[in-house]
Scaffold this active site. Structure first.
Site, mmCIF file in Angstrom:
data_model
loop_
_atom_site.group_PDB
_atom_site.id
_atom_site.type_symbol
_atom_site.label_atom_id
_atom_site.label_comp_id
_atom_site.label_asym_id
_atom_site.label_seq_id
_atom_site.Cartn_x
_atom_site.Cartn_y
_atom_site.Cartn_z
ATOM 1 N N GLU A 277 0.897 -1.158 0.221
ATOM 2 C CA GLU A 277 -0.107 0.057 0.062
ATOM 3 C C GLU A 277 0.804 1.154 -0.211
ATOM 4 O OE1 GLU A 277 -3.566 -0.387 2.385
ATOM 5 O OE2 GLU A 277 -4.001 1.909 2.171
ATOM 6 N N CYS A 297 -8.866 -1.743 3.601
ATOM 7 C CA CYS A 297 -8.432 -3.038 4.693
ATOM 8 C C CYS A 297 -9.961 -3.381 4.977
ATOM 9 C CB CYS A 297 -7.581 -2.579 5.808
ATOM 10 S SG CYS A 297 -6.105 -2.224 5.294
ATOM 11 N N SER A 317 -7.511 2.067 -2.432
ATOM 12 C CA SER A 317 -6.279 1.280 -2.731
ATOM 13 C C SER A 317 -6.653 -0.113 -3.575
ATOM 14 C CB SER A 317 -5.407 1.195 -1.420
ATOM 15 O OG SER A 317 -4.745 -0.150 -1.660
ATOM 16 N N LYS A 356 -15.973 -9.163 7.461
ATOM 17 C CA LYS A 356 -15.038 -10.180 6.733
ATOM 18 C C LYS A 356 -15.642 -11.177 6.477
ATOM 19 C CE LYS A 356 -11.045 -7.860 7.304
ATOM 20 N NZ LYS A 356 -10.383 -7.373 6.307
ATOM 21 N N GLU A 359 -16.654 -10.454 3.079
ATOM 22 C CA GLU A 359 -15.526 -10.148 2.177
ATOM 23 C C GLU A 359 -14.911 -11.564 1.694
ATOM 24 O OE1 GLU A 359 -11.714 -7.427 2.512
ATOM 25 O OE2 GLU A 359 -11.583 -9.110 3.871
ATOM 26 N N GLU A 364 -14.384 -12.030 -6.074
ATOM 27 C CA GLU A 364 -12.861 -11.459 -6.419
ATOM 28 C C GLU A 364 -11.813 -12.311 -5.859
ATOM 29 O OE1 GLU A 364 -15.257 -9.577 -5.339
ATOM 30 O OE2 GLU A 364 -15.238 -7.503 -6.460
ATOM 31 N N CYS A 501 -10.913 -1.589 14.346
ATOM 32 C CA CYS A 501 -11.374 -3.153 14.116
ATOM 33 C C CYS A 501 -11.421 -3.712 15.891
ATOM 34 C CB CYS A 501 -10.027 -3.620 13.602
ATOM 35 S SG CYS A 501 -9.798 -3.501 12.027
#
Lengths: 670, 168
Positions: A277, A297, A317, A356, A359, A364, A501
């Site tokens: 990054e 993130c 990013s 998460k 995710e 992807e 988090c």
């Protein structure tokens, strides 16, 4: 400033906005369901009622303190009212406590116990509402909802989304997504903060514990576990250890005892993220391309941008999150190194986070339908597995993580707290840009609890402007300011959950969330201090890994394995609006009127198009519809002719569309 | 799906955007906008609510919340004739329920439905219309009928059916 008398004791107040805060400061734990210091005051649960001399009974949460007030918190009448209110809530509530996800962490259960409710005199609800399991991260059980509205206000005020709201009225009132849809079909970003504030089991994190056991019991499968930074400073809370104390060694021991084959640290992948990054940032910064760079993130934040700010998608990013980088390197390289087939490897993440789970399911991050991360467990779920296995966590002998991915620097560890990603990137960027060794690795200015922290920092004489944001409502406001040209930054770090988090919805449930969050955050900074290395670029395991597999940060191989791209995403599923009545016409034209296209003038475009088609005499050949979002927002306004998608359609391109209609009609005629 | 064009000139979307433009996009305009949609369509179609949320920058859940809170709004298509049978205390004791039952039977409403399949009638109960002296009271759109009996309500429906061409 002033003083009041609470239950006969004189208590000073100073800046408190309501007497509930003063009473709690005085050491009296007045019960509440609907009061959270971070949310607006709702005043519905009536548990915090007090008797104010000369004014009768008031809800303390929305009574401001005044000089000389005399307050009683515990009288015969108050007690009776509270118990009655509790009993009525219990009557409306599915009381199958033993099988409830929130058994022992439920506030309703807790208060029923505290107030000694032994009998509910009212009947039960006769109709059971269906349970919504459509979301990858959350489960909503309306039968357990007590209508405190905490989730509604959390989603609207802190996250700026408003997935949930009250619907209907009186005895039929419910908290629901729009049109009674499932959470999986609306714009929920899966941050789970609704579940974190829910006092009961009406909104809970979807449990994947059984699937984890299945993988562990399967002899053929190699179970590789990664543990996120924020988990180590929170899981102890489930076992009587103060929040903020790191128990990473005990986690490693417990996971092995449970049956994990390898235990690694997500912080290693966070170190990897830092290198990728910062390289990306330095490149974009020097080319002034897609600046500010947004961190990526946080999967809730990524989905937020996909849904609401498609024009800023290029600013994210391209780095995968540490969880996904880890999954990718384990299944690509570690599998090759150990000779284990990708399909025989099962990667479990232990995360503080519910998003998460979403995710890990994204397309992807799959190869031939095999996901890089097979399963995500939250801190709560791992704690449950440890309890189920009968392990005395607090007394465990700490062990170290496995190599090579068990070694992390302090930079990777502070990823779990707001400001941590920025600080870790700064530690790297400084050395890369100035080519000098950075001796002071602490960047105090990026730390803190303010929702938006704008920081200017000098790197080798160059000014870099950072914004560190937590809470998506804050992020939304920042983006609006950026759009209006009021502010500009070079790097923007966003974490959806308050505190970063460490405040994730997968963490142990706590009724004093903000205090515990700050303790966990401090714990991570302490962990950083205790490490020998503080800069990601110093990680020897990481450097070896680069040499062996990736060459250098930003290499073609690194791009393939560690980066990704994101796409626009529809907010809500729904039918299109018919604009004319020719439903059986041979050609169908849809004009997108989703938010992004709407703002780009698609409604006017539709108007012009309707008129043009009529003027040209094709009215009866074309079925016109206004659709909601074809998920290509950056290219809007979008027009779809049968299957053909045309982007950036402005008024002067209408002739082009009419030509297409002509061509199509000619083809079908011949 | 929403009904097609309101007239040959204006599409439903043009109409709705002009309504929104006229009222403005401040949150307090939501109810007047919903009222216009309700008046025009006799219900609030979901896709129009989504569009309103988009245009007013509100969450669809909030718009849905407002739309379901007020009895004047309906999310399901309503009939041409909205028949309200008062079941307030006065009407109830003067036997409003038998009127209600007779009415439902006459227009053939079954399974807890409130609108007939041909979208001609919607039958609802209300808690007090404020005309207790005339109990039991029934309103059909804007007309008030007092001291209604089960037989009387059937006669009233017979009249309406005749007007409609007796196709029910």
């Amino acid at each position: 400033m002033g003083s009041m008398i609470i239950d006969g004791k004189t208590v000073e107040f100073n800046g408190e906005t309501n007497i509930l805060q003063v009473i709690r400061k005085a050491g009296i734990d007045l019960p509440t369901f609907c009061y959270h210091s971070e949310l607006s005051v709702y005043g519905a649960c009536r548990m915090c009622i007090v008797e104010v001399d000369g004014r009768g009974i008031n809800a303390s949460c929305h009574t401001p303190p005044e000089e000389g007030m005399t307050i009683k918190t515990n009288t015969m009448e108050l007690r009776k009212i509270r118990r009655n209110a509790l009993e009525l809530l219990l009557a409306n509530h599915n009381r199958e406590c033993t099988t409830c996800e929130r058994n022992s962490t439920c506030k309703l259960q807790d208060l029923a116990q505290r107030f000694g409710v032994r009998d509910v005199r009212f009947g039960e609800r006769d109709v059971k509402a269906p349970i919504d399991t459509s979301s990858p991260a959350l489960v909503r059980d309306p039968n357990k909802c007590i209508l405190c509205g905490d989730c509604v206000r959390m989603c609207k005020e802190v996250q700026g989304i408003g997935v949930l709201d009250f619907a209907n009225r009186g005895s039929k009132m419910v908290v629901t997504p729009a049109f009674n849809k499932s959470i999986g079909d609306v714009d929920c970003v899966n941050c789970g903060q609704c579940a974190a504030v829910c006092p009961t089991g009406a909104l809970v994190v979807k449990s994947h514990v059984d699937k984890a056991w299945e993988a562990i019991y399967d002899q053929k499968t190699t179970v590789v576990v990664q543990v996120a930074p924020a988990v180590r400073v929170a899981i102890g809370e489930e076992f009587g250890i103060t929040g903020g104390r790191s128990t990473i060694g005990q986690i490693a021991t417990a996971l092995r005892q449970i049956g994990a084959d390898k235990v690694f640290d997500t912080s290693f992948a966070a170190d990897l993220t830092v290198l990728e990054e910062s390289r990306e940032f330095i490149e974009r910064f020097s080319e002034k391309k897609n600046i500010p760079q947004f961190t990526s993130c946080c999967p809730a934040w990524v989905k937020f941008v996909e849904q609401y700010y498609p024009d800023y998608m290029d600013h994210l990013s391209s780095c995968r999150s540490p969880q996904q980088m880890f999954g990718s390197i384990v299944k690509r390289y570690y599998a090759r190194e150990t000779g284990i087939a990708r399909e025989d490897m099962f990667v479990i993440s232990v995360m503080p986070c519910t998003a998460k789970k979403f995710e890990a399911e994204r397309d992807e991050f799959k190869i031939d339908n095999n996901p890089d991360v097979d399963l995500v467990l939250t801190t709560q779920e791992l704690a449950r597995m440890i309890k189920e296995a009968g392990i005395d966590f607090a007394e465990l002998e700490p062990t170290s993580m496995d190599m090579p991915f068990g070694f992390a620097t302090g930079a990777g560890i502070i990823f779990g707290v707001t400001g941590g990603v920025s600080e870790a990137v700064l530690r790297q960027a400084h050395e890369v840009i100035s080519k000098k060794e950075l001796t002071n690795v602490v960047f105090k200015e990026v730390r803190g609890q303010a929702g938006v922290r704008a920081v200017e920092t000098q790197i080798d004489g160059i000014t870099v402007r950072l914004a560190i944001v937590h809470g998506l409502a804050n992020a939304g406001r920042l983006l609006e300011q950026m759009k209006a040209g009021e502010v500009s930054y070079d790097l923007v770090e966003v974490m959806a959950c308050p505190g970063g988090c460490v405040g994730g919805a997968g963490q142990p449930i706590s009724f004093s969330a903000s205090e515990i969050r700050s303790e966990r955050g401090k714990g991570l900074y302490r962990e950083d201090q205790l490490q020998q290395l503080h800069k990601a670029q110093q990680n020897p395991m990481l450097n070896d890994f680069y040499q062996k597999w990736l060459q250098s940060p930003g290499s073609a191989e690194a791009h393939e394995a560690l980066h990704t791209h994101y796409g626009s995403r529809r907010r809500i599923d729904g039918e299109a609006i018919s604009v004319n009545e020719f439903d059986s016409a041979p050609i169908e034209i849809q004009v997108c009127v989703g938010t992004s296209c709407y703002l780009k003038g698609s409604v006017n475009l539709l108007k012009l198009l309707t008129k043009k088609i009529k003027d040209e005499g094709y009215e009866e050949q074309v079925k016109l519809r206004a659709a909601f979002c074809c998920q290509q927002c950056a290219g809007g306004p979008m027009v779809i002719i049968d299957d053909k998608v045309i982007g950036k359609v402005s008024g002067d391109r209408i002739n082009e569309i009419v030509q297409l209609i002509k061509d199509k009609l000619r083809v079908s005629a011949s | 799906m929403t009904q097609a064009a309101l007239s040959n000139e204006v599409s439903v979307l043009d109409w709705l955007s002009s309504v929104i433009e006229q009222h403005g996009t401040k949150p307090s305009s939501l109810i007047p906008i919903l009222q216009e949609v309700q008046k025009q369509h006799r219900y609030l179609p979901e896709e129009l609510l989504t569009y309103i949320a988009t245009a007013m920058n509100l969450s669809p859940a909030t718009v849905y919340g407002v739309a379901t809170f007020y009895a004047q709004f309906s999310l399901a298509p309503k009939g041409k004739y909205i028949i309200k049978v008062c079941d307030g205390t006065a009407c109830h004791v003067r036997k409003a329920m038998p009127v209600y039952e007779a009415l439902r039977k006459r227009v053939r409403l079954v399974d807890g439905k409130s609108t007939t399949d041909n979208k001609r009638y919607t039958v609802e109960t209300v808690s007090c219309l404020g005309a207790c002296g005339l109990a039991p009271v029934v309103t059909i759109n804007d007309r008030v009928y007092g001291q209604v009996t089960p037989d009387a309500i059937c006669l009233i429906i017979d009249e309406l059916e005749k007007e409609e061409g007796d196709q029910a």
